[in-house]
Motif scaffolding. Structure first.
Motif, PDB file in Angstrom:
ATOM      1  N   SER A 100       0.842  -1.183   0.000  1.00 21.50           N
ATOM      2  CA  SER A 100       0.000   0.000   0.000  1.00 21.50           C
ATOM      3  C   SER A 100       0.889   1.249   0.000  1.00 21.50           C
ATOM      4  CB  SER A 100      -0.880  -0.005   1.253  1.00 21.50           C
ATOM      5  OG  SER A 100      -1.657   1.164   1.296  1.00 21.50           O
ATOM      6  N   PRO A 101       0.681   2.160  -0.937  1.00 19.74           N
ATOM      7  CA  PRO A 101       1.476   3.390  -0.960  1.00 19.74           C
ATOM      8  C   PRO A 101       0.942   4.416   0.032  1.00 19.74           C
ATOM      9  CG  PRO A 101      -0.052   3.380  -2.798  1.00 19.74           C
ATOM     10  CD  PRO A 101      -0.231   2.065  -2.075  1.00 19.74           C
ATOM     11  N   GLU A 102       1.867   5.154   0.634  1.00 14.93           N
ATOM     12  CA  GLU A 102       1.471   6.245   1.531  1.00 14.93           C
ATOM     13  C   GLU A 102       2.572   7.289   1.534  1.00 14.93           C
ATOM     14  OE1 GLU A 102      -0.528   5.867   5.616  1.00 14.93           O
ATOM     15  OE2 GLU A 102       1.559   6.344   6.107  1.00 14.93           O
ATOM     16  N   GLU A 103       2.271   8.472   1.045  1.00 14.56           N
ATOM     17  CA  GLU A 103       3.222   9.588   1.066  1.00 14.56           C
ATOM     18  C   GLU A 103       4.558   9.208   0.422  1.00 14.56           C
ATOM     19  OE1 GLU A 103       2.584  12.716   2.508  1.00 14.56           O
ATOM     20  OE2 GLU A 103       0.534  12.108   2.935  1.00 14.56           O
ATOM     21  N   GLY A 104       4.528   8.455  -0.656  1.00 21.55           N
ATOM     22  CA  GLY A 104       5.750   8.073  -1.351  1.00 21.55           C
ATOM     23  C   GLY A 104       6.463   6.864  -0.768  1.00 21.55           C
ATOM     24  N   LEU A 105       5.925   6.264   0.267  1.00 24.07           N
ATOM     25  CA  LEU A 105       6.494   5.063   0.868  1.00 24.07           C
ATOM     26  C   LEU A 105       5.587   3.876   0.559  1.00 24.07           C
ATOM     27  CD1 LEU A 105       7.434   6.489   4.385  1.00 24.07           C
ATOM     28  CD2 LEU A 105       8.954   6.120   2.436  1.00 24.07           C
ATOM     29  N   LEU A 106       6.137   2.673   0.663  1.00 23.21           N
ATOM     30  CA  LEU A 106       5.342   1.456   0.480  1.00 23.21           C
ATOM     31  C   LEU A 106       5.287   0.684   1.785  1.00 23.21           C
ATOM     32  CD1 LEU A 106       6.610   0.071  -2.948  1.00 23.21           C
ATOM     33  CD2 LEU A 106       4.362   1.015  -2.439  1.00 23.21           C
ATOM     34  N   PHE A 107       4.118   0.115   2.067  1.00 21.08           N
ATOM     35  CA  PHE A 107       3.954  -0.689   3.265  1.00 21.08           C
ATOM     36  C   PHE A 107       3.274  -2.001   2.911  1.00 21.08           C
ATOM     37  CE2 PHE A 107       4.165   3.657   4.758  1.00 21.08           C
ATOM     38  CZ  PHE A 107       5.179   3.540   5.699  1.00 21.08           C
ATOM     39  N   GLU A 108       3.779  -3.072   3.494  1.00 20.47           N
ATOM     40  CA  GLU A 108       3.186  -4.384   3.309  1.00 20.47           C
ATOM     41  C   GLU A 108       1.890  -4.452   4.108  1.00 20.47           C
ATOM     42  OE1 GLU A 108       4.318  -8.569   5.243  1.00 20.47           O
ATOM     43  OE2 GLU A 108       5.887  -7.762   3.943  1.00 20.47           O
ATOM     44  N   VAL A 109       0.833  -4.903   3.464  1.00 20.00           N
ATOM     45  CA  VAL A 109      -0.423  -5.161   4.157  1.00 20.00           C
ATOM     46  C   VAL A 109      -0.838  -6.592   3.847  1.00 20.00           C
ATOM     47  CG1 VAL A 109      -1.218  -2.763   4.276  1.00 20.00           C
ATOM     48  CG2 VAL A 109      -1.788  -4.131   2.284  1.00 20.00           C
ATOM     49  N   ASN A 110      -1.495  -7.221   4.811  1.00 19.41           N
ATOM     50  CA  ASN A 110      -1.860  -8.626   4.686  1.00 19.41           C
ATOM     51  C   ASN A 110      -3.319  -8.765   5.111  1.00 19.41           C
ATOM     52  OD1 ASN A 110      -2.282 -11.397   5.245  1.00 19.41           O
ATOM     53  ND2 ASN A 110      -0.081 -11.691   5.503  1.00 19.41           N
ATOM     54  N   PHE A 111      -4.174  -9.059   4.168  1.00 23.25           N
ATOM     55  CA  PHE A 111      -5.613  -9.113   4.424  1.00 23.25           C
ATOM     56  C   PHE A 111      -6.110 -10.494   4.825  1.00 23.25           C
ATOM     57  CE2 PHE A 111      -5.081  -5.592   1.402  1.00 23.25           C
ATOM     58  CZ  PHE A 111      -5.628  -4.578   2.149  1.00 23.25           C
ATOM     59  N   THR A 112      -5.222 -11.500   4.814  1.00 24.16           N
ATOM     60  CA  THR A 112      -5.699 -12.860   5.005  1.00 24.16           C
ATOM     61  C   THR A 112      -5.127 -13.591   6.212  1.00 24.16           C
ATOM     62  OG1 THR A 112      -3.999 -13.694   3.515  1.00 24.16           O
ATOM     63  CG2 THR A 112      -6.154 -13.191   2.547  1.00 24.16           C
ATOM     64  N   ASP A 113      -3.920 -13.325   6.613  1.00 23.96           N
ATOM     65  CA  ASP A 113      -3.253 -14.155   7.611  1.00 23.96           C
ATOM     66  C   ASP A 113      -3.362 -13.655   9.048  1.00 23.96           C
ATOM     67  OD1 ASP A 113      -2.481 -15.836   5.586  1.00 23.96           O
ATOM     68  OD2 ASP A 113      -0.510 -14.919   5.346  1.00 23.96           O
ATOM     69  N   TYR A 114      -3.800 -12.435   9.249  1.00 25.96           N
ATOM     70  CA  TYR A 114      -3.847 -11.845  10.580  1.00 25.96           C
ATOM     71  C   TYR A 114      -5.193 -11.159  10.790  1.00 25.96           C
ATOM     72  CZ  TYR A 114       1.230 -12.404  10.337  1.00 25.96           C
ATOM     73  OH  TYR A 114       2.493 -12.911  10.214  1.00 25.96           O
ATOM     74  N   LEU A 115      -5.508 -10.890  12.038  1.00 25.66           N
ATOM     75  CA  LEU A 115      -6.723 -10.150  12.356  1.00 25.66           C
ATOM     76  C   LEU A 115      -6.587  -8.696  11.895  1.00 25.66           C
ATOM     77  CD1 LEU A 115      -9.475 -10.119  13.719  1.00 25.66           C
ATOM     78  CD2 LEU A 115      -8.328  -9.630  15.883  1.00 25.66           C
ATOM     79  N   ASP A 116      -5.397  -8.132  12.069  1.00 27.08           N
ATOM     80  CA  ASP A 116      -5.114  -6.769  11.617  1.00 27.08           C
ATOM     81  C   ASP A 116      -4.281  -6.835  10.346  1.00 27.08           C
ATOM     82  OD1 ASP A 116      -2.969  -7.873  12.938  1.00 27.08           O
ATOM     83  OD2 ASP A 116      -2.846  -6.343  14.457  1.00 27.08           O
ATOM     84  N   VAL A 117      -4.268  -5.773   9.561  1.00 26.01           N
ATOM     85  CA  VAL A 117      -3.641  -5.832   8.243  1.00 26.01           C
ATOM     86  C   VAL A 117      -2.220  -5.292   8.195  1.00 26.01           C
ATOM     87  CG1 VAL A 117      -5.866  -5.745   7.079  1.00 26.01           C
ATOM     88  CG2 VAL A 117      -4.591  -3.621   7.438  1.00 26.01           C
ATOM     89  N   GLY A 118      -1.744  -4.646   9.263  1.00 23.46           N
ATOM     90  CA  GLY A 118      -0.370  -4.174   9.296  1.00 23.46           C
ATOM     91  C   GLY A 118      -0.197  -2.679   9.176  1.00 23.46           C
ATOM     92  N   LEU A 119      -1.266  -1.951   8.976  1.00 22.98           N
ATOM     93  CA  LEU A 119      -1.169  -0.504   8.829  1.00 22.98           C
ATOM     94  C   LEU A 119      -2.454   0.116   9.367  1.00 22.98           C
ATOM     95  CD1 LEU A 119       0.741   1.662   7.579  1.00 22.98           C
ATOM     96  CD2 LEU A 119      -0.596   1.465   5.493  1.00 22.98           C
ATOM     97  N   PHE A 120      -2.341   0.947  10.384  1.00 26.23           N
ATOM     98  CA  PHE A 120      -3.509   1.615  10.940  1.00 26.23           C
ATOM     99  C   PHE A 120      -3.789   2.874  10.124  1.00 26.23           C
ATOM    100  CE2 PHE A 120      -1.956  -0.527  14.901  1.00 26.23           C
ATOM    101  CZ  PHE A 120      -3.013  -1.399  15.020  1.00 26.23           C
ATOM    102  N   LEU A 121      -4.859   2.850   9.350  1.00 27.09           N
ATOM    103  CA  LEU A 121      -5.170   3.985   8.480  1.00 27.09           C
ATOM    104  C   LEU A 121      -5.485   5.249   9.262  1.00 27.09           C
ATOM    105  CD1 LEU A 121      -7.311   2.221   5.751  1.00 27.09           C
ATOM    106  CD2 LEU A 121      -4.897   2.857   5.668  1.00 27.09           C
TER     107      LEU A 121
END
Length: 163
Positions: free
Chosen positions: A52-73
């Motif tokens: 997921s892009p944010e302010e020119g950075l990339l962050f890994e998000v995971n919609f299937t393996d965890y309860l949370d996705v890895g990035l608090f919007l």
């Protein structure tokens, strides 16, 4: 009578065009690393990891393996503020989760970052997030510890700073 959805409809903090920019196929224009390729599970073929892009950075998000996705919007504005104020400062990220705030501090010019969390899994995820953005080396330390214990053992009390 309800209005039909328009192409400018927003989904939470993202528009449809923002959602299309998320990608599982490429990272900064290059092929996805082999550990991020689709994998077959008992449920069939699936993509576990996206970027997921944010302010020119990339962050890994995971919609299937965890309860949370890895990035608090809902922390997006806070991360922006951290990046704006980081130039020349040190950054201590207690309860670092996946190190998104650390990535923003480093991108904003922080002279040093320390990310602290108790979870080995999330710190590994944080290392991947930092690596996706070319952040690494001795100036960017990752510590597995309880945040309060870390403060007590490092001699850090209440922090005041001009940064």
């Amino acid at each position: 009578m309800s209005a039909s959805p328009s192409s400018s409809r927003r989904y939470g903090p993202f528009s449809r065009s923002d959602r299309r920019r998320c990608s599982h196929a490429s990272v900064a224009g290059s092929a996805a690393p082999s550990e991020y390729r689709p994998r077959v599970t008992s449920g069939g073929l699936r993509f576990a990891v996206w970027w997921s892009p944010e302010e020119g950075l990339l962050f890994e998000v995971n919609f299937t393996d965890y309860l949370d996705v890895g990035l608090f919007l809902d922390h997006r504005l806070v991360r922006r503020r951290i990046r704006e104020r980081a130039e020349g400062c040190g950054s201590l990220n207690l309860f670092a989760y996946t190190c998104a705030a650390t990535a923003h501090a480093a991108a904003g010019g922080a002279s040093r970052t320390v990310s602290v969390d108790t979870s080995h899994s999330y710190l590994e995820w944080g290392k991947r997030n930092l690596g996706l953005n070319g952040i690494g080396g001795p100036a960017h330390e990752i510590v597995r510890s309880d945040g309060l214990t870390f403060l007590r053992l490092s001699g850090q009390g209440p922090v005041t700073t001009s940064c």
